[in-house]
Write a protein that holds these residues in place. Structure first.
Motif, PDB file in Angstrom:
ATOM      1  N   LYS A  92      17.837  43.651  32.309  1.00  0.00           N
ATOM      2  CA  LYS A  92      17.366  42.555  31.459  1.00  0.00           C
ATOM      3  C   LYS A  92      18.468  41.955  30.591  1.00  0.00           C
ATOM      4  CE  LYS A  92      12.533  43.989  31.288  1.00  0.00           C
ATOM      5  NZ  LYS A  92      11.364  44.309  30.419  1.00  0.00           N
ATOM      6  N   LEU A  93      19.681  42.459  30.765  1.00  0.00           N
ATOM      7  CA  LEU A  93      20.820  41.915  30.031  1.00  0.00           C
ATOM      8  C   LEU A  93      21.498  40.859  30.898  1.00  0.00           C
ATOM      9  CD1 LEU A  93      22.475  42.234  27.399  1.00  0.00           C
ATOM     10  CD2 LEU A  93      23.959  43.809  28.655  1.00  0.00           C
ATOM     11  N   LYS A  94      21.605  39.653  30.387  1.00  0.00           N
ATOM     12  CA  LYS A  94      22.179  38.547  31.142  1.00  0.00           C
ATOM     13  C   LYS A  94      23.367  37.945  30.377  1.00  0.00           C
ATOM     14  CE  LYS A  94      18.882  39.110  34.111  1.00  0.00           C
ATOM     15  NZ  LYS A  94      19.162  39.760  35.412  1.00  0.00           N
ATOM     16  N   GLY A  95      24.236  37.275  31.146  1.00  0.00           N
ATOM     17  CA  GLY A  95      25.379  36.596  30.539  1.00  0.00           C
ATOM     18  C   GLY A  95      26.655  37.398  30.527  1.00  0.00           C
ATOM     19  N   MET A  96      26.611  38.635  31.040  1.00  0.00           N
ATOM     20  CA  MET A  96      27.836  39.425  31.140  1.00  0.00           C
ATOM     21  C   MET A  96      28.693  38.887  32.290  1.00  0.00           C
ATOM     22  SD  MET A  96      27.706  41.878  28.804  1.00  0.00           S
ATOM     23  CE  MET A  96      28.780  43.190  29.395  1.00  0.00           C
ATOM     24  N   TRP A  97      30.012  38.960  32.140  1.00  0.00           N
ATOM     25  CA  TRP A  97      30.909  38.445  33.168  1.00  0.00           C
ATOM     26  C   TRP A  97      31.041  39.437  34.318  1.00  0.00           C
ATOM     27  CZ3 TRP A  97      35.850  35.936  30.646  1.00  0.00           C
ATOM     28  CH2 TRP A  97      35.451  34.829  29.870  1.00  0.00           C
ATOM     29  N   ALA A  98      30.959  38.909  35.540  1.00  0.00           N
ATOM     30  CA  ALA A  98      31.198  39.741  36.724  1.00  0.00           C
ATOM     31  C   ALA A  98      32.684  40.026  36.877  1.00  0.00           C
ATOM     32  CB  ALA A  98      30.660  39.046  37.972  1.00  0.00           C
ATOM     33  N   ASN A  99      33.515  39.004  36.682  1.00  0.00           N
ATOM     34  CA  ASN A  99      34.964  39.141  36.815  1.00  0.00           C
ATOM     35  C   ASN A  99      35.606  39.207  35.437  1.00  0.00           C
ATOM     36  OD1 ASN A  99      34.791  38.897  39.683  1.00  0.00           O
ATOM     37  ND2 ASN A  99      34.575  36.689  39.412  1.00  0.00           N
ATOM     38  N   GLN A 100      36.876  39.537  35.407  1.00  0.00           N
ATOM     39  CA  GLN A 100      37.590  39.635  34.135  1.00  0.00           C
ATOM     40  C   GLN A 100      38.922  38.896  34.239  1.00  0.00           C
ATOM     41  OE1 GLN A 100      38.523  43.631  32.742  1.00  0.00           O
ATOM     42  NE2 GLN A 100      38.049  43.025  30.657  1.00  0.00           N
ATOM     43  N   PRO A 101      38.873  37.550  34.127  1.00  0.00           N
ATOM     44  CA  PRO A 101      40.103  36.776  34.245  1.00  0.00           C
ATOM     45  C   PRO A 101      40.994  36.878  33.020  1.00  0.00           C
ATOM     46  CG  PRO A 101      38.285  35.344  33.696  1.00  0.00           C
ATOM     47  CD  PRO A 101      37.701  36.695  33.920  1.00  0.00           C
ATOM     48  N   ASN A 103      58.951  47.812  40.308  1.00  0.00           N
ATOM     49  CA  ASN A 103      57.965  48.844  40.033  1.00  0.00           C
ATOM     50  C   ASN A 103      57.314  49.261  41.352  1.00  0.00           C
ATOM     51  OD1 ASN A 103      58.017  48.954  37.037  1.00  0.00           O
ATOM     52  ND2 ASN A 103      57.326  46.829  37.191  1.00  0.00           N
ATOM     53  N   GLY A 104      56.586  50.342  41.303  1.00  0.00           N
ATOM     54  CA  GLY A 104      55.780  50.718  42.456  1.00  0.00           C
ATOM     55  C   GLY A 104      54.450  50.003  42.348  1.00  0.00           C
ATOM     56  N   TYR A 105      54.200  49.028  43.191  1.00  0.00           N
ATOM     57  CA  TYR A 105      52.968  48.232  43.106  1.00  0.00           C
ATOM     58  C   TYR A 105      51.852  48.970  43.826  1.00  0.00           C
ATOM     59  CZ  TYR A 105      56.454  45.045  41.467  1.00  0.00           C
ATOM     60  OH  TYR A 105      57.486  44.500  40.747  1.00  0.00           O
ATOM     61  N   LEU A 106      50.790  49.285  43.107  1.00  0.00           N
ATOM     62  CA  LEU A 106      49.755  50.180  43.614  1.00  0.00           C
ATOM     63  C   LEU A 106      48.503  49.438  44.055  1.00  0.00           C
ATOM     64  CD1 LEU A 106      50.130  53.063  40.989  1.00  0.00           C
ATOM     65  CD2 LEU A 106      51.332  52.751  43.176  1.00  0.00           C
ATOM     66  N   PHE A 107      47.734  48.910  43.098  1.00  0.00           N
ATOM     67  CA  PHE A 107      46.490  48.242  43.483  1.00  0.00           C
ATOM     68  C   PHE A 107      46.002  47.308  42.377  1.00  0.00           C
ATOM     69  CE2 PHE A 107      45.359  52.331  41.593  1.00  0.00           C
ATOM     70  CZ  PHE A 107      44.396  52.006  40.663  1.00  0.00           C
ATOM     71  N   GLN A 108      45.223  46.334  42.797  1.00  0.00           N
ATOM     72  CA  GLN A 108      44.560  45.432  41.860  1.00  0.00           C
ATOM     73  C   GLN A 108      43.298  46.134  41.369  1.00  0.00           C
ATOM     74  OE1 GLN A 108      46.240  42.663  41.371  1.00  0.00           O
ATOM     75  NE2 GLN A 108      44.964  41.760  39.766  1.00  0.00           N
ATOM     76  N   LEU A 109      43.214  46.289  40.067  1.00  0.00           N
ATOM     77  CA  LEU A 109      42.101  47.015  39.478  1.00  0.00           C
ATOM     78  C   LEU A 109      40.793  46.267  39.709  1.00  0.00           C
ATOM     79  CD1 LEU A 109      41.779  49.608  37.719  1.00  0.00           C
ATOM     80  CD2 LEU A 109      41.787  48.098  35.727  1.00  0.00           C
ATOM     81  N   GLY A 110      39.865  46.932  40.345  1.00  0.00           N
ATOM     82  CA  GLY A 110      38.549  46.342  40.514  1.00  0.00           C
ATOM     83  C   GLY A 110      37.741  46.456  39.230  1.00  0.00           C
ATOM     84  N   LYS A 111      36.713  45.658  39.116  1.00  0.00           N
ATOM     85  CA  LYS A 111      35.848  45.711  37.930  1.00  0.00           C
ATOM     86  C   LYS A 111      34.438  46.079  38.371  1.00  0.00           C
ATOM     87  CE  LYS A 111      34.166  43.006  33.993  1.00  0.00           C
ATOM     88  NZ  LYS A 111      32.737  43.231  34.247  1.00  0.00           N
ATOM     89  N   ILE A 112      33.946  47.173  37.832  1.00  0.00           N
ATOM     90  CA  ILE A 112      32.571  47.583  38.076  1.00  0.00           C
ATOM     91  C   ILE A 112      31.799  47.375  36.788  1.00  0.00           C
ATOM     92  CG2 ILE A 112      31.050  49.409  38.899  1.00  0.00           C
ATOM     93  CD1 ILE A 112      33.583  50.863  39.912  1.00  0.00           C
TER      94      ILE A 112
END
Length: 490
Positions: free
Chosen positions: A468-477, A453-462
């Motif tokens: 005041k919302l806590k407990g959300m994941w920074a990364n997405q394993p 395949n044409g390897y393009l990029f690793q999708l970043g997570k924003i």
């Protein structure tokens, strides 16, 4: 005056209490899942909503990407690596009131392995030889061969445990054992989950969670600013990040994903069955320009199907550097001195639609003229993933540790090289981490050299959400929006 002051103070206290008592959450997501059964669908949008929230497996994948106990509270592994004895939680029930026990594990895995199985990751269960119900709280699984990733694989959404009585209707009315129960699905608009009052484990801190489907980046920004949503686990509009960062109401959290974004190539179809054509495409791709143009600089260029943050990462950027002259020469050697026409089918995500425009412009420079065909997600799954009716496509593969898909000759891009299959067999048998990493490096190099395949990029997570919302994941394993520890704070 005293009565007035007392009334003002009381009102302030009540307002503060009301704010502290907020237990509902509305999140924006880009894609609506085609169904809600993670054991019968390949779309990441399914797991985003129901994994860990509604459905649970023997293990679960945590924010670090490690396999943790879930419905299996503990386990024992034989010295030869062939026998796993899982000790299950006791007292757990499905959302329909049925008791969870070892027979449900056997049913779920037998169903996944059946000849007519609709499980998109049926290969996860292939190493299993037998499943034995020892007693209601104990399952014994014997493997055909040692499989170092078995505990991790049992944490995939495709391996969740389902109730026999409701398995057939999970696509529209999901019934699991998780901390949230299915509430409502307003087709085209939203899905709502409710807190499970009878959950066997640590209860959820939210009473209600709603996932609103907002695919358009402009609409996403409007919804966020208007307060229609509390946040987006995957913000679809990287160009607006500076604006949001300047707003004190929100946190912007940059993280990584398991999403290898690729120019998917139908290697079983001419002219893409020719290595030199695929090599020409690899040389024509300016990956950083694609990241800049499609993702406003958020993402990491890749050169094989393996994440740059992984322990087996190897820098293969020198294999096919951006070189238009070399690309044109390879096309001429393949018999296409004037290039050729082809199609590029693009699903809805912004990374695909925006990335497709950039890729098409880059390939045009070497004579490959692409007709861009936008398709909806359901069409992509039917035409590209299942029907293999495509030339090129762009998609992000967000499954963790998924390089093994290249061992499947019937997979949509049609590789399945015997030498690669042999490497995956070695990987499955390896239990030592260093040995696994060495095999992964060989595998990554092989598919890169073959330019599958044409390897393009690793999708970043924003991640964008209320401060005041806590407990959300920074990364997405893994493909999940895990709400099990999400809460509001003062």
């Amino acid at each position: 005056m005293k009565r007035l002051l007392f009334g003002v103070a009381a009102a302030a206290l009540l307002a503060g209490a009301a704010q502290a008592a907020k237990t509902d959450l509305t999140l924006g997501v880009a894609l609506e899942p085609p169904n809600l059964d993670p054991t019968a669908g390949a779309a990441a949008a399914i797991d985003e909503v129901v994994y860990a929230n509604v459905f649970e497996g023997l293990t679960r994948i945590d924010e670090t990407g490690a396999a943790q106990p879930a419905l299996a509270r503990s386990w024992e592994i034989s010295e030869d690596g062939l026998t796993y004895i899982f000790h299950l939680v006791e007292g757990a029930t499905f959302h329909d009131g049925a008791a969870f026990d070892a027979s449900d594990v056997k049913f779920s895995f037998d169903r996944a392995m059946a000849e007519d199985s609709q499980n998109a990751q049926k290969v996860l269960f292939e190493p299993i030889e037998t499943i034995e119900v020892v007693d209601p709280a104990t399952v014994k699984i014997t493997l055909k061969r040692p499989t170092g990733a078995f505990l991790f694989n049992m944490g995939w959404g495709d391996a969740v445990i389902v109730d026999p009585a409701s398995a057939a209707t999970n696509a529209t009315d999901p019934v699991g054992t998780g901390p949230f129960v299915f509430g409502d699905w307003a087709k085209g608009a939203s899905i709502t989950l409710e807190k499970n009052p009878d959950y066997w484990g640590e209860p959820a801190q939210l009473d209600r969670a709603t996932f609103k489907f907002i695919s358009d980046p402009t609409a996403a920004l409007a919804a966020l600013m208007a307060g229609d949503v509390d946040g987006f686990p995957g913000w679809p509009s990287p160009e607006t990040v500076p604006q949001i960062e300047a707003d004190p109401r929100f946190d912007v959290v940059m993280g990584s994903t398991e999403g290898e974004t690729i120019l998917g190539t139908n290697t079983a179809k001419a002219p893409f069955d020719q290595l030199k054509v695929r090599q020409a495409i690899a040389h024509a791709l300016d990956r950083q320009a694609i990241v800049d143009g499609a993702m406003f600089g958020i993402g990491t260029p890749i050169h094989t199907h393996y994440p740059p943050h992984g322990p087996a990462f190897e820098d293969l950027s020198g294999l096919y550097p951006h070189d238009l002259d070399k690309a044109r020469a390879l096309l001429a050697e393949a018999g296409f001195p004037d290039g050729f026409d082809a199609t590029l089918k693009l699903p809805p995500p912004a990374y695909a639609r925006r990335g497709g425009e950039v890729v098409a412009a880059q390939l045009r420079e070497i004579g490959i003229r692409l007709e861009i065909i936008p398709v909806e997600w359901a069409q992509w799954l039917e035409q590209v993933f299942k029907g293999k009716d495509f030339d090129l496509t762009i998609v992000s593969h967000t499954e963790p540790r998924d390089i093994n898909i290249y061992a499947r000759p019937d997979y949509y891009f049609g590789y399945g090289k015997p030498e690669f299959q042999a490497l995956m067999e070695e990987l499955n048998a390896a239990t030592d981490a260093e040995a696994q990493n060495a095999i992964l490096r060989k595998a990554g190099t092989m598919i890169a050299e073959d330019a599958v395949n044409g390897y393009l990029f690793q999708l970043g997570k924003i991640g964008v959400w209320r401060t005041k919302l806590k407990g959300m994941w920074a990364n997405q394993p893994t493909q999940a929006i895990d709400l099990t520890a999400v809460r509001w704070v003062d």
